[in-house]
Design an enzyme around this catalytic site. Structure first.
Site, PDB file in Angstrom:
ATOM      1  N   ASN A   1      88.301  61.541  -2.432  1.00  9.67           N
ATOM      2  CA  ASN A   1      88.070  61.257  -1.007  1.00  9.67           C
ATOM      3  C   ASN A   1      88.617  62.309  -0.052  1.00  9.67           C
ATOM      4  O   ASN A   1      88.156  62.406   1.087  1.00  9.67           O
ATOM      5  CB  ASN A   1      88.619  59.875  -0.652  1.00  9.67           C
ATOM      6  CG  ASN A   1      90.108  59.780  -0.806  1.00  9.67           C
ATOM      7  OD1 ASN A   1      90.700  60.455  -1.644  1.00  9.67           O
ATOM      8  ND2 ASN A   1      90.734  58.943  -0.001  1.00  9.67           N
TER       9      ASN A   1
ATOM     10  N   GLY B   1      95.138  57.904  -6.338  1.00 14.28           N
ATOM     11  CA  GLY B   1      93.905  57.255  -6.762  1.00 14.28           C
ATOM     12  C   GLY B   1      94.093  55.752  -6.834  1.00 14.28           C
ATOM     13  O   GLY B   1      94.940  55.182  -6.133  1.00 14.28           O
ATOM     14  N   SER B   2      93.322  55.140  -7.720  1.00 11.72           N
ATOM     15  CA  SER B   2      93.303  53.676  -7.733  1.00 11.72           C
ATOM     16  C   SER B   2      94.599  53.110  -8.316  1.00 11.72           C
ATOM     17  O   SER B   2      95.304  53.760  -9.102  1.00 11.72           O
ATOM     18  CB  SER B   2      92.112  53.179  -8.548  1.00 11.72           C
ATOM     19  OG  SER B   2      92.364  53.394  -9.921  1.00 11.72           O
TER      20      SER B   2
ATOM     21  N   GLY C   1      96.743  54.426 -11.528  1.00  7.27           N
ATOM     22  CA  GLY C   1      98.111  54.852 -11.186  1.00  7.27           C
ATOM     23  C   GLY C   1      99.151  54.134 -12.036  1.00  7.27           C
ATOM     24  O   GLY C   1     100.097  54.740 -12.542  1.00  7.27           O
TER      25      GLY C   1
ATOM     26  N   GLU D   1     100.370  57.661  -5.727  1.00  9.64           N
ATOM     27  CA  GLU D   1      99.993  57.154  -4.404  1.00  9.64           C
ATOM     28  C   GLU D   1      98.724  56.367  -4.629  1.00  9.64           C
ATOM     29  O   GLU D   1      97.713  56.926  -5.054  1.00  9.64           O
ATOM     30  CB  GLU D   1      99.784  58.371  -3.493  1.00  9.64           C
ATOM     31  CG  GLU D   1     100.180  58.110  -2.082  1.00  9.64           C
ATOM     32  CD  GLU D   1      99.026  57.533  -1.327  1.00  9.64           C
ATOM     33  OE1 GLU D   1      99.028  56.298  -1.136  1.00  9.64           O
ATOM     34  OE2 GLU D   1      98.131  58.276  -0.965  1.00  9.64           O
TER      35      GLU D   1
ATOM     36  N   CYS E   1      92.757  55.738   1.443  1.00  8.30           N
ATOM     37  CA  CYS E   1      93.718  54.694   1.119  1.00  8.30           C
ATOM     38  C   CYS E   1      94.426  54.227   2.384  1.00  8.30           C
ATOM     39  O   CYS E   1      95.008  53.157   2.404  1.00  8.30           O
ATOM     40  CB  CYS E   1      94.692  55.155   0.053  1.00  8.30           C
ATOM     41  SG  CYS E   1      95.549  56.618   0.509  1.00  8.30           S
TER      42      CYS E   1
HETATM   43  C1  UN1 Z   1      94.884  60.402   5.877  1.00  6.66           C
HETATM   44  O1  UN1 Z   1      94.984  59.245   6.247  1.00  6.66           O
HETATM   45  O2  UN1 Z   1      94.474  61.292   6.629  1.00  6.66           O
HETATM   46  O3  UN1 Z   1      93.804  58.958  -0.440  1.00  6.66           O
HETATM   47  C2  UN1 Z   1      95.290  60.812   4.542  1.00  6.66           C
HETATM   48  C3  UN1 Z   1      94.083  58.749   0.727  1.00  6.66           C
HETATM   49  C4  UN1 Z   1      95.457  59.128   1.209  1.00  6.66           C
HETATM   50  C5  UN1 Z   1      95.450  60.188   2.231  1.00  6.66           C
HETATM   51  C6  UN1 Z   1      95.157  59.707   3.568  1.00  6.66           C
HETATM   52  N1  UN1 Z   1      96.248  59.582   0.101  1.00  6.66           N
HETATM   53  O4  UN1 Z   1      93.277  58.269   1.466  1.00  6.66           O
END
Ligand code: UN1
Length: 490
Positions: free
Chosen positions: A155, A230-231, A235, A252, A286
């Site tokens: 993403n 990732g998911s 994770g 994350e 995320c």
């Molecule tokens: C953002 O909000 O600009 O995978 C970054 C994601 C997060 C990063 C978000 N680790 O969406």
């Protein structure tokens, strides 16, 4: 737009661009999936071994390179990335599906991240403690953690890799990187930028492939640390493998982020920001806003306006200037999200906007989902608890701020939240009450600056936070040095 001919996949191993030894794979344009964006042989297990061996071999010299010289490579790479922002932003939009403006913005953001870490040598400072003993000092020194396995999602195909790889490199670690196989173009661009900027052979290795390549990295005995975004399912699996092997992990993972709109909020500002949080990047962040809590005093008017704005979004090919929202990344994402909307309906949600598939125009062939707002009563609903990773906003009403904050906390996740109010006392109360890693007061729930910590509370994250000074905690380990003179004290 159509890409004239598919790009051919290559992997960076030990400083050379090579074909893979794995199975043939391809990636497509999610708004026109009959168009292949890149194809070629994926990395195979021999490539994983070769990449990890190259990284291990490069480790000592890279760790011994002065931080300023490591930083100079990142700064040179930042220039390359910036120079290509328009072209690469377009490639990003084509392979990932976010709008052209967002694609270009993300490439520039990657350059900014490289610059931030490139200048890290100027900011490094350490710790010296007082000793209870005469003639002794206690210092804390840092060493690189070792060969870092980097596994990144689709993403943010260049920003997230930059914010993992740049700190890994600046603190002296070599990297073996596997990006999501849906976004090989941007991965290749970033790796090329770092390579042409002068990174020594083996310090960064890029392997494109599926979950078998990720598994190969995570299970490899010579990988010393793993950073993953990732998911939640993957994770946790990575974290358990890492724990069994005794290596640190930074994961994350999911979010189910709430925007709380209180009756005293600035109406237009809150509406603009909730729209951005929910639908920018097709809701595939995320940090996206996937839950909305509105208090009774403003709810009717706010939800009417929100539904109207949602219906007016222009959904289509993301490289076209008029488009507000592109497709989701893959057919399986589209199916999961469509099923999620259907389940919401059977569980009693009222669909205020969207909810229906595109059937009668070119969008029916792409991976498009209509931006959707689903209002819930008090009943339990999966759309309230489960991350769908798409343009779907679940809504509940609350009688007052306290109930709204409690609803915001009603999630196993705790990545980000947004609160809209003009009342200082309520904003302070939100800071105290809402359990998240990132809280926005009067701005959307997404967004992350390179110099501040990023990561979630509760089940959203494992291990040290990312970015800013927090990154150093993961990419280095400390040695506490008790330092005394070897000669008798005068
Ligand atoms: C953002 O909000 O600009 O995978 C970054 C994601 C997060 C990063 C978000 N680790 O969406």
């Amino acid at each position: 737009m159509t890409t004239s001919s598919p790009a051919s996949l290559q992997h960076l191993i030990a400083g050379r661009w090579v074909a893979g030894t794995g199975e043939d794979v391809s990636s497509v344009d999610p708004s026109q999936p009959d168009i292949i964006v890149a194809e070629g042989a994926a990395a195979g297990s021999a490539d994983v071994d070769a990449a990890v061996a190259a990284a291990a071999e490069a480790a000592r010299a890279w760790a011994a390179t002065p931080i300023a010289a490591r930083g100079a490579v990142l700064l040179a790479a930042a220039e390359v990335v910036d120079r290509h922002a328009e072209d690469w932003g377009r490639d990003l939009s084509v392979e990932e599906g976010k709008t052209l403006a967002e694609g270009v913005g993300e490439v520039r953001r990657a350059a900014q991240i490289l610059r931030y870490y490139g200048n890290e040598g100027d900011r490094q400072a350490g710790e010296i403690y007082a000793s209870p003993r005469a003639g002794e000092q206690i210092l804390v020194t840092r060493k690189p953690v070792g060969v870092v396995g980097v596994i990144t999602p689709f993403n943010f195909p260049i920003a997230i890799p930059a914010w993992k790889i740049a700190p890994a490199l600046i603190y002296g670690n070599p990297v073996v990187w596997k990006p999501a196989s849906t976004v090989p173009l941007l991965a290749t661009h970033l790796a090329r930028a770092l390579h042409t900027a002068g990174l020594p052979a083996g310090v960064l290795n890029l392997l494109i492939g599926g979950s078998d390549v990720g598994d190969g990295i995570v299970n490899h005995p010579n990988i010393d640390a793993i950073t993953f975004t990732g998911s939640t399912g993957i994770g946790r699996r990575i974290a358990s493998i890492a724990a069994a092997r005794g290596v640190p992990v930074q994961a994350e993972m999911g979010g189910k982020n709430a925007a709380v709109v209180l009756h005293d909020a600035d109406f237009d500002l809150a509406l603009d920001q909730v729209m951005l949080g929910a639908f920018r990047s097709t809701g595939q962040k995320c940090t996206a806003t996937s839950r909305l809590i509105v208090t009774d005093g403003i709810a009717d008017r706010f939800l009417d306006a929100l539904a109207e704005r949602t219906r007016a979004l222009v959904v289509g090919n993301p490289v076209q200037a008029a488009t507000h929202m592109g497709p989701v990344v893959s057919d399986s994402a589209r199916k999961t999200i469509t099923t999620g909307i259907d389940t919401a309906r059977t569980q009693g949600a009222t669909i205020l906007a969207g909810g229906a598939p595109y059937t009668d125009d070119a969008r029916a062939r792409g991976y498009f989902i209509a931006p959707t707002v689903a209002e819930l009563g008090d009943q339990p609903a999966d759309v309230w608890t489960d991350e769908l990773f798409g343009p779907v906003l679940a809504v509940r009403r609350a009688t007052d701020a306290e109930e709204a904050f409690a609803l915001a906390n009603d999630s196993e996740f705790g990545l980000s939240a947004a609160v809209f109010t003009q009342d200082l006392t309520r904003a302070l109360r939100a800071m105290e009450h809402i359990d998240v890693g990132v809280l926005h007061v009067n701005s959307e729930s997404a967004g992350a600056d390179p110099h501040v910590p990023f990561g979630g509370a509760k089940k959203s994250g494992l291990g040290p936070k990312e970015q800013g000074t927090a990154a150093r905690e993961f990419f280095t380990h400390t040695t506490t040095v008790y330092l005394r003179s070897g000669a008798p004290r005068a």
